[in-house]
Design an enzyme around this catalytic site. Structure first.
Site, PDB file in Angstrom:
ATOM      1  N   ASP A   1      -0.644   2.882   5.378  1.00 43.98           N
ATOM      2  CA  ASP A   1      -1.889   3.085   5.610  1.00 43.98           C
ATOM      3  C   ASP A   1      -1.651   3.808   6.783  1.00 43.98           C
ATOM      4  OD1 ASP A   1      -3.851   0.634   7.376  1.00 43.98           O
ATOM      5  OD2 ASP A   1      -1.554  -0.102   7.868  1.00 43.98           O
TER       6      ASP A   1
ATOM      7  N   ARG B   1       0.734  -1.178   0.154  1.00 42.79           N
ATOM      8  CA  ARG B   1       0.062  -0.199   0.491  1.00 42.79           C
ATOM      9  C   ARG B   1       1.058   1.252  -0.102  1.00 42.79           C
ATOM     10  NH1 ARG B   1      -2.318  -2.314   5.113  1.00 42.79           N
ATOM     11  NH2 ARG B   1      -2.396  -3.373   4.502  1.00 42.79           N
TER      12      ARG B   1
HETATM   13  N1  LIG Z   1      -7.699   0.390  15.028  1.00 47.57           N
HETATM   14  C1  LIG Z   1      -8.313   0.729  13.889  1.00 47.57           C
HETATM   15  N2  LIG Z   1      -7.978   1.385  13.303  1.00 47.57           N
HETATM   16  C2  LIG Z   1      -7.587   1.367  11.709  1.00 47.57           C
HETATM   17  N3  LIG Z   1      -9.169   1.224  10.521  1.00 47.57           N
HETATM   18  C3  LIG Z   1      -9.692   0.136  11.594  1.00 47.57           C
HETATM   19  C4  LIG Z   1      -9.301  -0.068  13.097  1.00 47.57           C
HETATM   20  N4  LIG Z   1     -10.067  -0.977  13.345  1.00 47.57           N
HETATM   21  C5  LIG Z   1     -11.019  -0.759  12.234  1.00 47.57           C
HETATM   22  N5  LIG Z   1     -10.333  -0.816  11.583  1.00 47.57           N
HETATM   23  C6  LIG Z   1     -10.888  -0.646   9.856  1.00 47.57           C
HETATM   24  O1  LIG Z   1     -10.299  -2.087   9.397  1.00 47.57           O
HETATM   25  C7  LIG Z   1     -10.356  -1.627   7.886  1.00 47.57           C
HETATM   26  C8  LIG Z   1      -9.254  -2.374   6.738  1.00 47.57           C
HETATM   27  O2  LIG Z   1      -8.164  -1.649   7.395  1.00 47.57           O
HETATM   28  P1  LIG Z   1      -6.413  -1.678   6.631  1.00 47.57           P
HETATM   29  O3  LIG Z   1      -6.982  -2.141   5.128  1.00 47.57           O
HETATM   30  O4  LIG Z   1      -5.727  -0.736   6.312  1.00 47.57           O
HETATM   31  O5  LIG Z   1      -6.083  -3.232   7.546  1.00 47.57           O
HETATM   32  P2  LIG Z   1      -4.233  -3.484   7.730  1.00 47.57           P
HETATM   33  O6  LIG Z   1      -3.872  -2.064   7.791  1.00 47.57           O
HETATM   34  O7  LIG Z   1      -4.622  -3.546   6.400  1.00 47.57           O
HETATM   35  O8  LIG Z   1      -4.616  -4.542   8.565  1.00 47.57           O
HETATM   36  P3  LIG Z   1      -4.399  -4.553  10.246  1.00 47.57           P
HETATM   37  O9  LIG Z   1      -6.326  -4.325  10.818  1.00 47.57           O
HETATM   38  O10 LIG Z   1      -4.119  -6.133  10.480  1.00 47.57           O
HETATM   39  O11 LIG Z   1      -3.352  -3.808  10.557  1.00 47.57           O
HETATM   40  C9  LIG Z   1     -10.561  -0.464   7.483  1.00 47.57           C
HETATM   41  O12 LIG Z   1     -11.592   0.165   6.776  1.00 47.57           O
HETATM   42  C10 LIG Z   1     -11.375   0.620   8.876  1.00 47.57           C
HETATM   43  O13 LIG Z   1     -12.553   0.507   9.080  1.00 47.57           O
HETATM   44  N1  LIG Z   2       6.725  -4.642   8.080  1.00 46.82           N
HETATM   45  C1  LIG Z   2       5.403  -4.095   7.525  1.00 46.82           C
HETATM   46  N2  LIG Z   2       4.475  -5.055   7.779  1.00 46.82           N
HETATM   47  C2  LIG Z   2       2.685  -5.005   7.732  1.00 46.82           C
HETATM   48  C3  LIG Z   2       2.624  -3.882   7.891  1.00 46.82           C
HETATM   49  C4  LIG Z   2       2.838  -2.899   8.038  1.00 46.82           C
HETATM   50  O1  LIG Z   2       2.518  -1.058   7.980  1.00 46.82           O
HETATM   51  N3  LIG Z   2       4.908  -2.578   8.005  1.00 46.82           N
HETATM   52  N4  LIG Z   2       1.280  -3.631   8.094  1.00 46.82           N
HETATM   53  C5  LIG Z   2       0.337  -4.199   7.912  1.00 46.82           C
HETATM   54  C6  LIG Z   2      -0.789  -3.994   7.768  1.00 46.82           C
HETATM   55  O2  LIG Z   2      -1.328  -2.636   8.249  1.00 46.82           O
HETATM   56  C7  LIG Z   2       0.461  -5.707   7.444  1.00 46.82           C
HETATM   57  N5  LIG Z   2       2.311  -6.112   7.683  1.00 46.82           N
END
Ligand SMILES: Nc1ncnc2c1ncn2[C@@H]1O[C@H](COP(=O)(O)OP(=O)(O)OP(=O)(O)O)[C@@H](O)[C@H]1O
Ligand SMILES: Nc1nc2c(c(=O)[nH]1)N=C(CO)CN2
Length: 201
Positions: A119, A116
């Site tokens: 994020d 991405r």
């Molecule tokens: N604490 C949070 N911060 C940001 N997004 C959140 C949170 N809790 C739930 N979400 C939801 O998660 C959805 C998907 O987020 P995203 O695709 O960025 O997940 P990710 O960053 O890939 O995975 P992870 O949740 O493991 O960090 C967002 O649309 C949001 O509504």
């Molecule tokens: N090193 C690294 N790995 C990831 C990251 C990230 O920010 N850094 N974010 C993710 C989903 O939030 C999944 N994996």
């Protein structure tokens, strides 16, 4: 959402930044003032902001062959007494601002944990706990992630991490030290500070 009793975490919030597509260094430098402005507009009350250095980290999860990530964390402390009626602003409104900023920087969602451009994860937000898929607070995976714990520990090694009510209090540095070896292989690499991002090792 539920308010828990006052503690140091209840007057702070933290946001994790990650990027591994496009030009992550330029993205971080560009988003930094915008994120600060969004946060201050949302909070209304005065904020004390602390940025971590930037870290180069190996991708965790998602498809193989992703580029390395740039990661950092923003910690914000609120003077609780200066909140209107000592009430926190709504974290769902902050999340909406974060998702909007991601979109501005060209974030596309294709696969879970896929690469991405930007994020922005809300790690915790004061006293709020929330378990809906749209907003989970504290972020359920923050304690497993070196790419989150290393920046938090760089801001303050003694920073308490939000844990379950029955859990043992854990600091950022202790959380980092407690990670399994595999989660630290290779360890996050801290980048030197530079104009636009002065925080370094
Ligand atoms: N604490 C949070 N911060 C940001 N997004 C959140 C949170 N809790 C739930 N979400 C939801 O998660 C959805 C998907 O987020 P995203 O695709 O960025 O997940 P990710 O960053 O890939 O995975 P992870 O949740 O493991 O960090 C967002 O649309 C949001 O509504
Ligand atoms: N090193 C690294 N790995 C990831 C990251 C990230 O920010 N850094 N974010 C993710 C989903 O939030 C999944 N994996």
């Amino acid at each position: 959402m539920v308010h828990s009793p006052a503690d140091p975490l209840s007057v702070s919030l933290a946001i994790a930044l990650g990027a591994n597509l496009g030009d992550p260094v330029a993205t971080f430098t560009a988003v930094r003032p915008q994120l600060e402005a969004e946060l201050r507009a949302w909070a209304v009350a005065p904020l004390q902001l602390s940025w971590s250095p930037r870290f180069l980290t190996q991708p965790v999860g998602g498809p193989p062959g992703q580029p390395p990530y740039l990661n950092a964390v923003l910690l914000a402390r609120l003077a609780a007494a200066s909140l209107p009626g000592e009430r926190w602003p709504d974290p769902t409104r902050l999340l909406a601002r974060l998702l909007q900023l991601e979109a501005t920087f060209g974030r596309e969602r294709r696969e879970r944990w896929g690469p991405r451009r930007l994020d922005l994860d809300l790690l915790w937000c004061g006293p709020f706990t929330c378990g809906s898929p749209e907003l989970e607070l504290p972020h359920p995976r923050l304690g497993e992630r070196a790419f989150v714990l290393a920046p938090l520990a760089a801001i303050d090694p003694d920073l308490p991490l939000p844990v379950a009510p029955t859990g043992t209090p854990l600091t950022a540095s202790a959380g980092l030290a407690a990670l399994p070896r595999a989660a630290l292989e290779p360890p996050p690499l801290v980048l030197p500070g530079e104009p636009g991002w002065p925080e370094g090792p």
